[in-house]
Motif scaffolding. Structure first.
Motif, PDB file in Angstrom:
ATOM      1  N   GLU A   1      18.137 -19.118 -13.123  1.00 24.05           N
ATOM      2  CA  GLU A   1      16.817 -19.634 -13.559  1.00 24.05           C
ATOM      3  C   GLU A   1      16.850 -19.741 -14.932  1.00 24.05           C
ATOM      4  N   SER A   2      15.674 -19.940 -15.700  1.00 28.97           N
ATOM      5  CA  SER A   2      15.595 -20.130 -16.934  1.00 28.97           C
ATOM      6  C   SER A   2      16.264 -19.070 -17.877  1.00 28.97           C
ATOM      7  N   ASP A   3      16.152 -17.775 -17.747  1.00 25.42           N
ATOM      8  CA  ASP A   3      16.598 -16.727 -18.443  1.00 25.42           C
ATOM      9  C   ASP A   3      17.837 -16.033 -17.934  1.00 25.42           C
ATOM     10  N   ALA A   4      18.333 -16.427 -16.565  1.00 27.52           N
ATOM     11  CA  ALA A   4      19.554 -15.727 -15.936  1.00 27.52           C
ATOM     12  C   ALA A   4      20.222 -16.508 -15.288  1.00 27.52           C
ATOM     13  N   LEU A   5      21.595 -16.150 -15.345  1.00 28.42           N
ATOM     14  CA  LEU A   5      22.645 -16.844 -14.493  1.00 28.42           C
ATOM     15  C   LEU A   5      23.496 -15.806 -13.947  1.00 28.42           C
ATOM     16  N   ALA A   6      23.789 -15.860 -12.745  1.00 29.68           N
ATOM     17  CA  ALA A   6      24.747 -15.163 -11.855  1.00 29.68           C
ATOM     18  C   ALA A   6      25.533 -15.895 -11.382  1.00 29.68           C
ATOM     19  N   PHE A   7      26.795 -15.433 -11.184  1.00 31.21           N
ATOM     20  CA  PHE A   7      28.104 -16.120 -10.263  1.00 31.21           C
ATOM     21  C   PHE A   7      28.991 -15.105  -9.819  1.00 31.21           C
ATOM     22  N   ILE A   8      29.838 -15.578  -9.092  1.00 24.95           N
ATOM     23  CA  ILE A   8      30.782 -14.511  -8.599  1.00 24.95           C
ATOM     24  C   ILE A   8      32.383 -15.136  -8.387  1.00 24.95           C
ATOM     25  N   ARG A   9      33.156 -14.505  -8.894  1.00 27.38           N
ATOM     26  CA  ARG A   9      34.535 -14.876  -9.012  1.00 27.38           C
ATOM     27  C   ARG A   9      35.147 -14.186  -7.976  1.00 27.38           C
ATOM     28  N   GLU A  10      35.778 -14.838  -6.870  1.00 29.93           N
ATOM     29  CA  GLU A  10      36.352 -14.386  -5.711  1.00 29.93           C
ATOM     30  C   GLU A  10      37.666 -14.554  -5.551  1.00 29.93           C
ATOM     31  N   HIS A  11      38.395 -13.511  -5.002  1.00 31.45           N
ATOM     32  CA  HIS A  11      39.915 -13.551  -4.795  1.00 31.45           C
ATOM     33  C   HIS A  11      40.040 -12.638  -3.512  1.00 31.45           C
ATOM     34  N   ALA A  12      41.306 -13.054  -3.086  1.00 29.20           N
ATOM     35  CA  ALA A  12      41.586 -12.171  -1.603  1.00 29.20           C
ATOM     36  C   ALA A  12      41.569 -10.687  -2.006  1.00 29.20           C
ATOM     37  N   ASP A  13      41.964 -10.053  -3.253  1.00 29.82           N
ATOM     38  CA  ASP A  13      42.340  -8.877  -3.858  1.00 29.82           C
ATOM     39  C   ASP A  13      41.014  -8.126  -4.156  1.00 29.82           C
ATOM     40  N   GLU A  14      40.011  -8.859  -4.662  1.00 31.97           N
ATOM     41  CA  GLU A  14      38.867  -8.360  -5.046  1.00 31.97           C
ATOM     42  C   GLU A  14      37.859  -9.477  -5.599  1.00 31.97           C
ATOM     43  N   SER A  15      36.665  -9.189  -5.775  1.00 33.33           N
ATOM     44  CA  SER A  15      35.571 -10.248  -6.413  1.00 33.33           C
ATOM     45  C   SER A  15      35.104  -9.591  -7.612  1.00 33.33           C
TER      46      SER A  15
END
Length: 601
Positions: free
Chosen positions: A537-551
């Motif tokens: 959104e205009s004032d926010a970003l969210a993403f996830i880095r994913e791996h088999a061991d953890e995210s």
């Protein structure tokens, strides 16, 4: 929701081998959420010899609300593009490529990419880089005994940098390589592990991009022995060290140029582009007469600089120096002039030489704009670029004075970018390179060629910016002095000497950098994991880095926000509140959470 879409990237969750050889078969997987609807089939279209090849996908099963499919891609060429065709049970369909999912067909340039060129060193993608401009980093006790050269204007360590006028490149503070050794404890405290030195060759400027020899280290920096001492000390502490080489030009005082200027019979005449028979006029970098441009049609030039064990490239990687790689200056213009385009020849030859000397070395290249065609993994391992990260982050988090400076673009101030603009730029400028190239793109908030971000950042947004540099795919870059919150109105002004007497005063900023660097280096998902956007959104970003061991979930904001995000995890850094599937911040903020790893069926 942006996160409830089919997903694929080049990480191990989705690609069985990111360093395939020609003739091998790679399994590629796609992950489809339940919200997408029932899926009838998944087919992969690849492009061997630029002719479509179709591979039927096999349904691996459903796990945690996601349906997984897998298909084969044959590596019949050094580069292969591929995309997914997903057909729902109701007959409707979507394509998925590196730009996202859509109904209509797209350009082959938007395909995901696999490459069969020699892979980068394994350590590259997990590095945090610290860039050092030697003249402004630190003076050792040895510096006092060195004579000031005729071209230089000597400065005291606390003098203001001259950032316009004839003395800009001549102002000499006297920092040297032994001064770097004296402060390796500071780098250890920060947690960085890759030192990038701007040029150390002798020159007639403080920046040394106008080298007059590539055969030895500038005596003002301590000479060859000082580089040996530095690399040895750095290696003993677990650091790696990159050098900086100009392949586009030399200085006009370079021994090759002075021996051939006005002398058409000189062997080095073929090294440059001359504009008259007398060899008095010549092509230079952007018309700067002190930087004559190299002509890579010369076989002799290639042998001296980039090809073979006796070349400049090889000499400084081999013992007794042992550099761990190179950053190439003006790589985008190298080998290009008029009808000549030898860039691919130069980068491939250069990398081949590096492999022969030490295959465990890294090759990064400066490119100020979008030159995806140069970054397909055949030579340069990654980009020093500003289009995918630096400029969008400035547009999102910097205030906008009426400044004439903005990365050379003639805007009236800094252009406003909202969160959607940051997301769009990141996708657009990373989609057209292979995943492993993306992992070696330098994510720099600023460098020796730019203003300092801290002086332009909106109040309380510096942690947000630094956090994004540490968590997005790519190599985070700290320009020496960023951790002191140094300011500078342009690239020259930003080259301030490091204020070592202010370490205590800068403790909060140093601690912030230390914490975020530790976050990056201690989580495999931030180094080898995939990347999936969850909310924009205009004032926010969210993403996830994913791996088999953890995210690792990442949320970055520039203002107070509230939005839905149905995830739960263990807080790692930051003070963002997530309760009952609602994210709330009271202002600019950065946060990261550890989540379980992702497993396909």
């Amino acid at each position: 929701m942006i996160g409830a879409r089919p997903h694929h990237d080049g990480s191990p969750l989705y690609v069985s081998d990111d360093a395939p050889s020609i003739g091998s078969v790679v399994q590629v997987r796609v992950r489809i959420p339940a919200e997408f609807g029932a899926v009838k089939s998944v087919t992969v279209r690849s492009d061997p010899d630029h002719e479509p090849r179709w591979s039927n996908g096999a349904h691996l099963g459903v796990r945690d609300g996601w349906s997984w499919w897998e298909a084969d891609v044959l590596m019949s060429n050094p580069q292969i593009g591929y995309r997914f065709l997903i057909v729902r049970a109701d007959g409707s369909h979507e394509w998925l490529d590196a730009m996202g999912s859509h109904v209509g067909e797209s350009s082959d340039a938007d395909d995901f990419r696999l490459v069969a060129y020699p892979a980068p060193p394994a350590w590259g993608r997990s590095s945090v880089m610290y860039q050092i401009f030697p003249d402004r980093f630190a003076r050792s006790d040895r510096a006092a005994s060195r004579h000031t050269p005729p071209w230089a204007v000597l400065a005291n360590w606390d003098d203001e940098p001259i950032h316009s006028g004839p003395d800009t490149g001549a102002q000499l503070y006297g920092g040297d390589l032994d001064g770097v050794i004296d402060h390796l404890d500071h780098l250890e405290r920060l947690g960085v592990d890759l030192i990038y030195l701007t040029p150390f060759f002798p020159a007639r400027s403080n920046h040394r991009y106008d080298a007059w020899s590539f055969d030895h280290v500038d005596e003002l920096l301590g000479g060859d022995a000082a580089l040996q001492r530095l690399v040895t000390a750095a290696h003993e502490r677990g650091f790696r060290v990159l050098g900086d080489l100009t392949t586009n030009h030399t200085g006009d005082s370079h021994e090759w140029f002075t021996s051939s200027r006005g002398r058409p019979d000189a062997p080095e005449s073929e090294f440059y582009y001359w504009l008259d028979d007398e060899q008095t006029n010549y092509v230079s970098w952007l018309g700067v007469q002190s930087l004559p441009k190299l002509d890579w049609k010369s076989r002799e030039l290639r042998g001296r600089v980039i090809e073979g064990s006796e070349s400049v490239v090889a000499k400084w990687l081999a013992e007794p120096y042992g550099l761990d790689g190179w950053r190439i200056d003006v790589a985008n213009m190298t080998g290009r002039h008029g009808a000549d385009d030898l860039n691919a020849d130069v980068r491939r030859t250069l990398r081949r030489t590096m492999i022969e000397v030490n295959p465990d070395t890294l090759l990064l290249a400066e490119s100020t704009n979008d030159t995806a065609e140069d970054f397909q993994g055949d030579g340069w391992h990654g980009q020093m670029t500003y289009a995918s990260f630096t400029r969008p982050i400035w547009g999102w988090l910097a205030h906008r004075p009426e400044t004439p400076w903005f990365f050379g673009i003639p805007y009236a101030g800094i252009p406003a970018v909202d969160g959607h603009g940051v997301h769009e730029a990141n996708v657009r400028f990373t989609a057209h390179v292979p995943w492993r190239v993306r992992l070696h793109t330098m994510n720099a908030l600023d460098t020796h060629d730019t203003a300092r971000f801290a002086g332009f950042a909106h109040v309380d947004t510096l942690p947000t910016a630094v956090g994004l540099s540490m968590t997005l795919p790519g190599i985070p870059v700290v320009f020496a002095g960023d951790e002191f919150a140094l300011t500078g109105d342009d690239g020259e002004h930003a080259r301030r000497p490091i204020p070592w007497g202010r370490v205590v005063d800068a403790a909060s900023t140093i601690d912030m950098y230390t914490s975020l660097i530790a976050l990056r280096r201690s989580h495999i998902a931030l180094n080898d994991g995939g990347m999936r956007w969850l909310h924009v959104e205009s004032d926010a970003l969210a993403f996830i880095r994913e791996h088999a061991d953890e995210s690792v979930l990442v949320i970055a904001t520039r203002a107070a926000v509230t939005f839905d995000l149905a995830v739960e995890g263990t807080a790692l850094v930051g003070d963002i509140t997530i309760e009952a599937g609602r994210v709330r911040t009271d202002g600019p903020a950065f946060g990261a959470w550890q989540l379980p790893g992702v497993q396909h069926p």
